[in-house]
Design a protein around this motif. Sequence first.
Motif, PDB file in Angstrom:
ATOM      1  N   GLY A   1       0.804  -1.224   0.000  1.00 25.11           N
ATOM      2  CA  GLY A   1       0.000   0.000   0.000  1.00 25.11           C
ATOM      3  C   GLY A   1       0.831   1.266   0.000  1.00 25.11           C
ATOM      4  O   GLY A   1       0.521   2.232  -0.689  1.00 25.11           O
ATOM      5  N   ASP A   2       1.913   1.280   0.788  1.00 25.47           N
ATOM      6  CA  ASP A   2       2.742   2.467   0.860  1.00 25.47           C
ATOM      7  C   ASP A   2       3.323   2.824  -0.495  1.00 25.47           C
ATOM      8  O   ASP A   2       3.332   3.986  -0.902  1.00 25.47           O
ATOM      9  N   MET A   3       3.855   1.831  -1.219  1.00 23.94           N
ATOM     10  CA  MET A   3       4.488   2.137  -2.499  1.00 23.94           C
ATOM     11  C   MET A   3       3.457   2.503  -3.564  1.00 23.94           C
ATOM     12  O   MET A   3       3.730   3.329  -4.426  1.00 23.94           O
ATOM     13  N   ARG A   4       2.269   1.906  -3.491  1.00 24.14           N
ATOM     14  CA  ARG A   4       1.224   2.327  -4.435  1.00 24.14           C
ATOM     15  C   ARG A   4       0.924   3.805  -4.250  1.00 24.14           C
ATOM     16  O   ARG A   4       0.638   4.515  -5.201  1.00 24.14           O
ATOM     17  N   ALA A   5       0.995   4.250  -3.001  1.00 26.25           N
ATOM     18  CA  ALA A   5       0.711   5.661  -2.723  1.00 26.25           C
ATOM     19  C   ALA A   5       1.735   6.588  -3.350  1.00 26.25           C
ATOM     20  O   ALA A   5       1.449   7.761  -3.589  1.00 26.25           O
ATOM     21  N   TRP A   6       2.935   6.069  -3.656  1.00 28.10           N
ATOM     22  CA  TRP A   6       3.990   6.916  -4.215  1.00 28.10           C
ATOM     23  C   TRP A   6       3.984   6.933  -5.748  1.00 28.10           C
ATOM     24  O   TRP A   6       4.790   7.642  -6.357  1.00 28.10           O
ATOM     25  N   ARG A   7       3.093   6.151  -6.384  1.00 27.50           N
ATOM     26  CA  ARG A   7       3.129   6.083  -7.848  1.00 27.50           C
ATOM     27  C   ARG A   7       2.840   7.433  -8.493  1.00 27.50           C
ATOM     28  O   ARG A   7       3.556   7.871  -9.392  1.00 27.50           O
ATOM     29  N   ALA A   8       1.781   8.091  -8.029  1.00 28.23           N
ATOM     30  CA  ALA A   8       1.447   9.400  -8.604  1.00 28.23           C
ATOM     31  C   ALA A   8       2.564  10.405  -8.346  1.00 28.23           C
ATOM     32  O   ALA A   8       2.847  11.269  -9.177  1.00 28.23           O
ATOM     33  N   TYR A   9       3.208  10.266  -7.205  1.00 32.90           N
ATOM     34  CA  TYR A   9       4.320  11.148  -6.851  1.00 32.90           C
ATOM     35  C   TYR A   9       5.462  11.020  -7.862  1.00 32.90           C
ATOM     36  O   TYR A   9       5.997  12.022  -8.359  1.00 32.90           O
ATOM     37  N   HIS A  10       5.849   9.799  -8.196  1.00 35.94           N
ATOM     38  CA  HIS A  10       6.921   9.593  -9.167  1.00 35.94           C
ATOM     39  C   HIS A  10       6.531  10.156 -10.532  1.00 35.94           C
ATOM     40  O   HIS A  10       7.333  10.836 -11.182  1.00 35.94           O
ATOM     41  N   LYS A  11       5.308   9.868 -10.940  1.00 37.85           N
ATOM     42  CA  LYS A  11       4.858  10.388 -12.235  1.00 37.85           C
ATOM     43  C   LYS A  11       4.852  11.906 -12.236  1.00 37.85           C
ATOM     44  O   LYS A  11       5.272  12.543 -13.218  1.00 37.85           O
ATOM     45  N   SER A  12       4.417  12.507 -11.133  1.00 35.80           N
ATOM     46  CA  SER A  12       4.343  13.963 -11.070  1.00 35.80           C
ATOM     47  C   SER A  12       5.718  14.608 -11.151  1.00 35.80           C
ATOM     48  O   SER A  12       5.899  15.635 -11.809  1.00 35.80           O
ATOM     49  N   TRP A  13       6.700  14.016 -10.488  1.00 37.97           N
ATOM     50  CA  TRP A  13       8.052  14.562 -10.584  1.00 37.97           C
ATOM     51  C   TRP A  13       8.582  14.483 -12.009  1.00 37.97           C
ATOM     52  O   TRP A  13       9.183  15.449 -12.513  1.00 37.97           O
ATOM     53  N   MET A  14       8.357  13.387 -12.684  1.00 38.29           N
ATOM     54  CA  MET A  14       8.879  13.257 -14.048  1.00 38.29           C
ATOM     55  C   MET A  14       8.181  14.232 -14.991  1.00 38.29           C
ATOM     56  O   MET A  14       8.816  14.818 -15.878  1.00 38.29           O
ATOM     57  N   THR A  15       6.886  14.428 -14.797  1.00 38.16           N
ATOM     58  CA  THR A  15       6.163  15.414 -15.606  1.00 38.16           C
ATOM     59  C   THR A  15       6.693  16.818 -15.333  1.00 38.16           C
ATOM     60  O   THR A  15       6.898  17.611 -16.263  1.00 38.16           O
ATOM     61  N   PHE A  16       6.930  17.128 -14.070  1.00 37.72           N
ATOM     62  CA  PHE A  16       7.461  18.439 -13.693  1.00 37.72           C
ATOM     63  C   PHE A  16       8.835  18.675 -14.314  1.00 37.72           C
ATOM     64  O   PHE A  16       9.110  19.751 -14.869  1.00 37.72           O
ATOM     65  N   LEU A  17       9.726  17.684 -14.243  1.00 33.59           N
ATOM     66  CA  LEU A  17      11.069  17.839 -14.794  1.00 33.59           C
ATOM     67  C   LEU A  17      11.038  17.974 -16.316  1.00 33.59           C
ATOM     68  O   LEU A  17      11.815  18.745 -16.893  1.00 33.59           O
ATOM     69  N   ALA A  18      10.130  17.238 -16.962  1.00 35.03           N
ATOM     70  CA  ALA A  18       9.984  17.375 -18.419  1.00 35.03           C
ATOM     71  C   ALA A  18       9.561  18.789 -18.787  1.00 35.03           C
ATOM     72  O   ALA A  18      10.099  19.404 -19.723  1.00 35.03           O
ATOM     73  N   ALA A  19       8.590  19.330 -18.054  1.00 36.12           N
ATOM     74  CA  ALA A  19       8.131  20.696 -18.319  1.00 36.12           C
ATOM     75  C   ALA A  19       9.243  21.700 -18.057  1.00 36.12           C
ATOM     76  O   ALA A  19       9.398  22.690 -18.788  1.00 36.12           O
ATOM     77  N   GLY A  20      10.039  21.454 -17.010  1.00 37.57           N
ATOM     78  CA  GLY A  20      11.146  22.347 -16.713  1.00 37.57           C
ATOM     79  C   GLY A  20      12.198  22.343 -17.806  1.00 37.57           C
ATOM     80  O   GLY A  20      12.712  23.404 -18.198  1.00 37.57           O
ATOM     81  N   LEU A  21      12.552  21.167 -18.313  1.00 41.45           N
ATOM     82  CA  LEU A  21      13.517  21.090 -19.410  1.00 41.45           C
ATOM     83  C   LEU A  21      12.995  21.816 -20.640  1.00 41.45           C
ATOM     84  O   LEU A  21      13.722  22.613 -21.265  1.00 41.45           O
ATOM     85  N   ARG A  22      11.747  21.574 -20.991  1.00 39.21           N
ATOM     86  CA  ARG A  22      11.160  22.245 -22.165  1.00 39.21           C
ATOM     87  C   ARG A  22      11.194  23.761 -21.988  1.00 39.21           C
ATOM     88  O   ARG A  22      11.550  24.491 -22.920  1.00 39.21           O
ATOM     89  N   GLN A  23      10.854  24.238 -20.786  1.00 38.15           N
ATOM     90  CA  GLN A  23      10.843  25.677 -20.561  1.00 38.15           C
ATOM     91  C   GLN A  23      12.245  26.268 -20.655  1.00 38.15           C
ATOM     92  O   GLN A  23      12.440  27.353 -21.213  1.00 38.15           O
ATOM     93  N   HIS A  24      13.240  25.561 -20.129  1.00 37.69           N
ATOM     94  CA  HIS A  24      14.613  26.066 -20.205  1.00 37.69           C
ATOM     95  C   HIS A  24      15.120  26.113 -21.645  1.00 37.69           C
ATOM     96  O   HIS A  24      15.957  26.948 -21.981  1.00 37.69           O
ATOM     97  N   LEU A  25      14.618  25.239 -22.486  1.00 42.69           N
ATOM     98  CA  LEU A  25      15.040  25.229 -23.882  1.00 42.69           C
ATOM     99  C   LEU A  25      14.385  26.341 -24.698  1.00 42.69           C
ATOM    100  O   LEU A  25      14.955  26.810 -25.680  1.00 42.69           O
ATOM    101  N   ARG A  26      13.199  26.764 -24.301  1.00 40.60           N
ATOM    102  CA  ARG A  26      12.469  27.742 -25.112  1.00 40.60           C
ATOM    103  C   ARG A  26      12.401  29.128 -24.489  1.00 40.60           C
ATOM    104  O   ARG A  26      11.922  30.074 -25.137  1.00 40.60           O
ATOM    105  N   ASP A  27      12.907  29.304 -23.266  1.00 46.07           N
ATOM    106  CA  ASP A  27      12.659  30.523 -22.500  1.00 46.07           C
ATOM    107  C   ASP A  27      13.443  31.715 -23.056  1.00 46.07           C
ATOM    108  O   ASP A  27      14.677  31.702 -23.076  1.00 46.07           O
ATOM    109  N   VAL A  28      12.729  32.761 -23.452  1.00 46.12           N
ATOM    110  CA  VAL A  28      13.389  33.951 -23.996  1.00 46.12           C
ATOM    111  C   VAL A  28      14.125  34.732 -22.914  1.00 46.12           C
ATOM    112  O   VAL A  28      15.006  35.543 -23.218  1.00 46.12           O
ATOM    113  N   ARG A  29      13.812  34.517 -21.639  1.00 44.98           N
ATOM    114  CA  ARG A  29      14.575  35.169 -20.564  1.00 44.98           C
ATOM    115  C   ARG A  29      16.029  34.727 -20.597  1.00 44.98           C
ATOM    116  O   ARG A  29      16.937  35.505 -20.318  1.00 44.98           O
ATOM    117  N   TYR A  30      16.250  33.466 -20.900  1.00 48.45           N
ATOM    118  CA  TYR A  30      17.602  32.929 -20.926  1.00 48.45           C
ATOM    119  C   TYR A  30      18.283  33.118 -22.278  1.00 48.45           C
ATOM    120  O   TYR A  30      19.503  33.288 -22.331  1.00 48.45           O
TER     121      TYR A  30
END
Length: 344
Positions: free
Chosen positions: A288-317
């Motif tokens: 049960g404990d590890m099932r509870a962490w599944r969404a957490y792992h997915k959320s981190w990977m989605t967040f990091l993907a969005a961060g990489l995409r933003q760093h590649l396209r960001d006109v501030r940088y």
Amino acid sequence: MMGKPALFPEGTTIAVSIPGGLLNRLERHPEAEQARAEYRHLLRDCLTRHGVEGAESIMRKTTIGDTATEALPWMGREELVATCLVGAMLLEADDLWERGEQAGRADARRCVEVARGEYAGPLPPFMRAFADVYARYRPFWVAQGWEQAMTALGRWSDLMATDPQVIEERITDFEAYMAVRRIDFGFDTLDLLMRKSSSRLTPWEHPVPGTVSLFQDACCEYAILVNDLFSFPREHFSGEFRNALQVLVSVQEMSLQDAVDEVCRRIVTAESNILALSRENTEGSTGGDMRAWRAYHKSWMTFLAAGLRQHLRDVRYHGADHVWRGEIPTRITLYRDQSEFHYT
């Protein structure tokens, strides 16, 4: 202690080699356009209503609404908007306070009281706006989660309130830099957001299993080093030297290209560990404990993907005329007002 910052001429080209495996984890919030419009309207209204100096400049440079609709697709729209408002204020506070000016350090020292709505004294316009967005944000947290969020905010604000020279004296090697940067980056605050993605974790009492802790470390290293790699040109030419590349050059006496190679190597290792640990921690688990962490792992990977995409396209940088063509560059030429991406 960091040595004398190294300076590089405009037109310097660095070769980069990082994976893009997380980019296929990108998702989009089902109400992205509405959330982004609401966020921008509310941010402008808040800054204007409180008379914050440079409100239009803040509006122009904030891209968090674009990033968050990809980074946090699981959030309800109202919570997403409130989170974006807090994120925008924290990013602006980071820019203001890390200059080390006395007024900024005073604001940093009282920011937790302000966020809690407990500060009774007069506040400058920016801190009144800060209080406003946190009042909107508070209802989306359960009590234990809010206390942890305030503890994480306190760690970050304590660093912001510290004299920059004292911080520089802590950075004796790369690992010391990463320890400081983990706080400076606000990683603990981001990690709490990822825990919110699973309703099974919202009681906040779950201990973090050992392999999840390793996953957190890999996410932290990936997020920080992607940021440092792509923000380096802007920071270097504007005189901001708290960056992994600068530390490797100044403290560990590497050439710039060797420092880039080391950062890229660490990003590759971090991504590999993120993917492997996510599979190990969640696939085929019946506990049960590890099932509870599944969404957490997915959320981190989605967040990091969005961060990489933003760093590649960001006109501030990368400059006002920058248009990312959807690939990872192989070389980057550094200029004061822009970064030029090369793909061969």
